[in-house]
Design an enzyme around this catalytic site. Structure first.
Site: not given
Ligand code: FAD
Ligand code: NAI
Length: 476
Positions: A58, A122, A191, A283, A331, A455
């Site tokens: 973001k 852990g 995408a 993921r 998250a 508004h």
């Molecule tokens: P995580 O955030 O992955 O945290 C897990 C933690 O556990 C990590 O710090 C890791 O190092 C630690 N860990 C793992 N194993 C161990 C262990 N054995 N011992 C100690 N520590 C350990 N979601 C949204 O809602 N809004 C968004 O805008 C958004 N944008 C995103 C953008 C990107 C590029 C990505 C990749 C994800 C995005 N997400 C978004 C998804 C969001 O990041 C995840 O859903 C969220 O972080 C999940 O939270 P969590 O606590 O389950 O795991």
């Molecule tokens: P995603 O599930 O959103 O999108 C993956 C895309 O890749 C899908 O459209 C799928 O059809 C395509 N795909 C899968 N295999 C493929 C292949 N072999 N060739 C071509 N296309 C293929 O997953 P993404 O974008 O990796 O994000 C992971 C997750 O992280 C999201 O699902 C979301 O839960 C979280 N996230 C949330 C955000 C938010 O809330 N704003 C921002 C970024 C991530």
């Protein structure tokens, strides 16, 4: 020497750190273990979300949107700019500062709430007299004991077979947030949410971005009408999106960059040559190094920890939340589960309503939704009414100069209960909150239509879309 806790949380992302804070608030002696390291090797709690996910993406979306506005839209306001440039290093530095503020904020919250923080990995070490032993391996090694364990170990990026992430040219979300200079050409596979958000960042900064998507439908989980509108806007901005492709191979070398061989939707063989490639194809739940098998913690076929509706695993007093379990990888979903589990451990009745979890895609226009899509309602044969209102007819949107998109309401044809709200347009991320509250309280479209909205505000489009359900918009 063993340190005894009521609750040990493994993982300090939004699922884990929030669970730990809530447990401590409820009077439980709580520890949180997280292994994420900052560039100096120190602790960086906050997980994927804070370090390589929600927060840094973001930050870059904001910076790149400013650049886009300055380059393409300031002139509409009579603002002239000479020699507009982007300092990518500075932009990345700002992003890193925002991340660090969040890391530090969590460490502060741990102190404030008396959560003991352990920096390291852990793992389950065993069970003695019904009490779990958890080893921590970090700068120092120690063993903690816990009556309850909450696993919140998150997820990792899925790699394309045969194209391991090198974070130089073949990038996961991590590398995609650290590209040091705007590439001339950028490929994205997938995408989905990350592909569209990160593709938008680098396109706004000047990269020629091509997204290759395997499925024939664009954003299949999004309401079709909303997805179509968004697709139109992205293509107009210059994002190239090819649907229905089949990736054959990915090769990369330092000289020529990355070459992606694929078959297009018609089966024709093509090659895309790019400087860098982001692979964002979903993921995978992370249980690496947890010693899950040794203690018999059950995983499902996707590798997620198997849990019931209350986040209980198959092991007594072991819970799991967030990306490492079923459900959307968001998250706020992880946080809600963390709070609910902490409350259940404390003997309360924590609850997560999976029907009212909002989704937001932070592109421009933003996309957000809660509840069912029109195609889902059709598929289950529901009797529903739909109402839409375009931002084009909203005074605030016109003043902002951002009139793309609409608000769409779906309501039960008989009871008028809101079944889904879908938004594409300015500040959709903020507007969706009203719809979530409405659905949580089982409001009808009429309820929203009769509430006074300020508004001029974008929220008037929400009210008007609710009015549209009954075919009585006032401004369209
Ligand atoms: P995580 O955030 O992955 O945290 C897990 C933690 O556990 C990590 O710090 C890791 O190092 C630690 N860990 C793992 N194993 C161990 C262990 N054995 N011992 C100690 N520590 C350990 N979601 C949204 O809602 N809004 C968004 O805008 C958004 N944008 C995103 C953008 C990107 C590029 C990505 C990749 C994800 C995005 N997400 C978004 C998804 C969001 O990041 C995840 O859903 C969220 O972080 C999940 O939270 P969590 O606590 O389950 O795991
Ligand atoms: P995603 O599930 O959103 O999108 C993956 C895309 O890749 C899908 O459209 C799928 O059809 C395509 N795909 C899968 N295999 C493929 C292949 N072999 N060739 C071509 N296309 C293929 O997953 P993404 O974008 O990796 O994000 C992971 C997750 O992280 C999201 O699902 C979301 O839960 C979280 N996230 C949330 C955000 C938010 O809330 N704003 C921002 C970024 C991530």
């Amino acid at each position: 020497m063993s340190k005894a806790f009521d609750v040990v949380v493994i993982g300090g992302g939004p699922g884990g750190y929030i669970a730990a804070i809530r447990a401590a608030q409820l009077g439980l002696h709580t520890a949180c273990i997280d292994e994420w390291k900052n560039d100096k090797g120190g602790p960086a709690p906050g997980g994927t979300c804070t370090n390589v996910g929600c927060i840094p993406s973001k930050a870059l979306l904001q910076s790149s949107e400013h650049f886009e506005q300055a380059g393409h839209h300031f002139a509409d306001h009579g603002i002239g700019l000479k020699d507009l440039s982007i300092d990518v290093k500075k932009m990345l530095g700002r992003k890193d500062t925002v991340v660090k503020q969040n890391n530090d904020g969590i460490l502060y919250l741990f102190k404030k709430n008396k959560v003991s923080f352990f920096h390291g990995r852990g793992a389950f070490a065993g069970q003695k007299d019904g009490v779990w032993e958890i080893s921590v391996t970090g700068a120092a090694s120690e063993t903690l004991s816990a009556r309850h364990v909450i696993v919140a170990t998150g997820s990792n990026a899925r790699a394309l077979p045969g194209a391991a992430f090198d974070e130089e040219r073949i990038l996961s979300n991590d590398g995609a947030l650290r590209i040091g200079a705007v590439p001339k050409t950028l490929g994205v596979i997938g995408a989905g949410v990350i592909g569209l958000e990160m593709g938008s960042v680098w396109r706004r900064l000047g990269a020629d971005v091509t997204i290759l998507e395997g499925l024939p439908t664009f954003l299949g989980a999004v309401d079709e009408q909303i997805a179509k509108e968004a697709h139109k806007a992205f293509v107009k901005q210059g994002l190239k999106i090819e649907m229905g492709v089949k990736i054959a191979s990915v090769t990369s070398d330092a000289k020529s960059g990355v070459s992606i061989a694929y078959a297009d939707a018609k089966g024709a063989e093509k090659t895309l040559q790019v400087e860098r490639l982001i692979v964002s194809i979903g993921r995978v739940p992370n249980t690496i190094g947890l010693n899950a098998e040794a203690v018999g913690l059950k995983l499902d076929e996707r590798g997620a920890i198997q849990v019931d509706g209350d986040c209980r695993t198959n092991l007594a007093n072991v819970w799991a939340v967030g990306d490492v379990v079923r459900g959307p990888m968001l998250a706020h979903k992880a946080e809600e589960e963390g709070v609910a589990v902490a409350e259940r451990i404390a003997g309360q009745h924590g609850h997560v309503n999976f029907n009212t979890i909002p989704w937001v895609i932070y592109t421009s226009p933003e996309i957000s939704w809660v509840g069912e899509t029109e195609q889902q309602l059709k598929a289950r044969g529901a009797a529903y009414k739909a109402g839409t209102f375009p931002f084009m007819a909203n005074g605030r949107a016109r003043a902002l100069g951002d009139t793309t998109g609409m608000v769409k309401f779906l309501a039960d044809a008989v009871t008028d209960e809101i079944l889904g709200v879908h938004i594409v347009g300015p500040f959709a991320s903020e507007l969706i909150a009203e719809a979530v509250v409405a659905m949580e309280f089982k409001a009808s479209a009429e309820d929203i239509a009769r509430i006074c909205h300020a508004h001029p505000s974008l929220s008037e489009a929400t009210k008007e879309a609710a009015l549209a359900v009954d075919k009585r918009t006032l401004n369209f």
